[in-house]
Design an enzyme around this catalytic site. Structure first.
Site, PDB file in Angstrom:
ATOM      1  N   GLY A  57       0.863  -1.170   0.000  1.00  0.00           N
ATOM      2  CA  GLY A  57       0.000   0.000   0.000  1.00  0.00           C
ATOM      3  C   GLY A  57       0.901   1.222   0.000  1.00  0.00           C
ATOM      4  N   GLU A  58       0.530   2.222   0.768  1.00  0.00           N
ATOM      5  CA  GLU A  58       1.362   3.425   0.866  1.00  0.00           C
ATOM      6  C   GLU A  58       1.913   3.483   2.290  1.00  0.00           C
ATOM      7  OE1 GLU A  58       3.526   6.397   0.428  1.00  0.00           O
ATOM      8  OE2 GLU A  58       1.923   6.856   1.854  1.00  0.00           O
ATOM      9  N   SER A  59       3.230   3.360   2.426  1.00  0.00           N
ATOM     10  CA  SER A  59       3.814   3.137   3.751  1.00  0.00           C
ATOM     11  C   SER A  59       3.557   4.283   4.729  1.00  0.00           C
ATOM     12  CB  SER A  59       5.318   2.845   3.646  1.00  0.00           C
ATOM     13  OG  SER A  59       5.981   3.853   2.931  1.00  0.00           O
ATOM     14  N   CYS A  89       6.068  -5.477   0.350  1.00  0.00           N
ATOM     15  CA  CYS A  89       6.194  -4.151  -0.274  1.00  0.00           C
ATOM     16  C   CYS A  89       6.189  -3.046   0.793  1.00  0.00           C
ATOM     17  CB  CYS A  89       5.126  -3.953  -1.345  1.00  0.00           C
ATOM     18  SG  CYS A  89       5.493  -2.612  -2.494  1.00  0.00           S
ATOM     19  N   ARG A 116      12.995   3.264  -0.044  1.00  0.00           N
ATOM     20  CA  ARG A 116      11.593   3.298  -0.511  1.00  0.00           C
ATOM     21  C   ARG A 116      11.553   3.593  -2.009  1.00  0.00           C
ATOM     22  NH1 ARG A 116       8.457   7.640   1.849  1.00  0.00           N
ATOM     23  NH2 ARG A 116       6.558   6.526   1.351  1.00  0.00           N
ATOM     24  N   HIS A 180       4.941  -8.549  -4.381  1.00  0.00           N
ATOM     25  CA  HIS A 180       3.563  -8.902  -4.011  1.00  0.00           C
ATOM     26  C   HIS A 180       3.284 -10.378  -4.304  1.00  0.00           C
ATOM     27  CE1 HIS A 180       1.951  -4.793  -3.297  1.00  0.00           C
ATOM     28  NE2 HIS A 180       2.930  -4.456  -4.111  1.00  0.00           N
ATOM     29  N   GLU A 182       1.003 -12.159  -3.172  1.00  0.00           N
ATOM     30  CA  GLU A 182      -0.454 -12.389  -3.177  1.00  0.00           C
ATOM     31  C   GLU A 182      -1.099 -12.112  -4.533  1.00  0.00           C
ATOM     32  OE1 GLU A 182      -0.236  -8.005  -2.692  1.00  0.00           O
ATOM     33  OE2 GLU A 182       0.994  -9.692  -2.038  1.00  0.00           O
TER      34      GLU A 182
END
Length: 197
Positions: A57-59, A89, A116, A180, A182
Site C-alpha cells: 500500500g502506501e507506507s 512491499c 523506498r 507482491h 499475493e
C-alpha cells in the site's frame, strides 16, 4: 482406544486491514490447508492470531493509520512474543529499522535499512522470476513502486536479490519481501510463512 489420527490445528493469520492489498492476501491464505485469513483493524484481534501480514500500500499512510488505531505497540509486542510477521512491499518498509531518508515511522522489527520506491515509480513496475533461498526457484514476483533493502544487519538472512539489491529477507520470526506474492497464483512464499508461524 486413543485416536491415532489427529487433524492439524487451524492456523489463524491476520492481514492488517488499514490500506492496501488486503483481500488478495486473505484469498491466498484461505486457499491453504488449515489456514484462516482474518482482516485485522483492532489491537485486541492480535491475541487470537498465529501470524500477521502487513500488506503493500502506501507506507506513510499505513504508518499513520497503525498509530491512529492503537496498533503500533501491540504489533511490536506480537513480534516480541515470537509470532510470525510477513511484510510485503510497503509492509517491508514498515517492518524495517530505518529508511534512507527517514520519511516514515517504522516498527523496527527487522534490522534493515530500506530504500523506498527503490525500483522507481508506478510506471517502472515489473514482473520477474526469483530464486528464493529456503523456499524455491522460479517464483513469480510482481514489483509495484517497490522498495529494496539497502543494508542488512548481521542477524538478517538475505533470501533473494535483483541486480545485487536484496528484495527478500528474514530475521527470526520476521519475513519481508519487496514484491507482491499475493498477486500471483504461486503460494510457496505464503505456505513457507504460515508453516513458520
Amino acid at each position: 482406544m486413543t485416536q491415532l489420527l489427529t487433524s492439524k490445528r487451524l492456523k489463524k493469520v491476520g492481514v492488517l486491514n488499514l490500506q492496501g492489498a488486503v483481500s488478495e492476501h486473505i484469498t491466498m491464505l484461505n486457499s491453504l490447508d488449515n489456514v484462516q485469513g482474518i482482516a485485522v483493524k483492532h489491537p485486541e484481534q492480535l491475541a487470537e492470531l498465529d501470524g500477521l501480514i502487513i500488506p503493500g500500500g502506501e507506507s506513510t499512510t499505513i504508518s499513520r493509520l497503525i498509530k491512529q488505531n492503537g496498533l503500533f505497540e501491540p504489533i511490536k509486542q506480537f513480534a516480541q512474543q515470537g509470532k510470525g510477521i510477513l511484510g510485503t512491499c510497503a509492509g517491508l518498509v514498515l517492518c524495517g529499522k530505518t529508511t534512507t531518508h527517514n520519511e516514515v515511522e517504522q516498527l523496527a522489527l527487522i534490522d534493515i535499512c530500506v530504500e523506498r520506491n527503490g525500483f522507481g515509480r508506478q510506471i517502472n513496475s515489473f514482473e520477474t522470476m526469483l530464486d528464493v533461498k529456503l523456499i524455491g526457484q522460479q517464483i513469480p514476483a510482481i514489483f509495484i513502486r517497490a522498495p529494496y533493502i539497502a543494508k542488512a544487519g548481521e542477524q538478517v538472512e538475505q533470501l533473494a536479490f535483483i541486480d545485487e539489491h536484496c528484495v527478500m529477507a528474514k530475521q527470526k520470526n520476521i519475513l519481508v519481501c519487496s514484491f507482491h506474492p499475493e498477486l500471483t497464483q504461486d503460494n510457496r512464499i505464503m505456505h513457507y510463512f504460515v508453516e513458520s508461524c
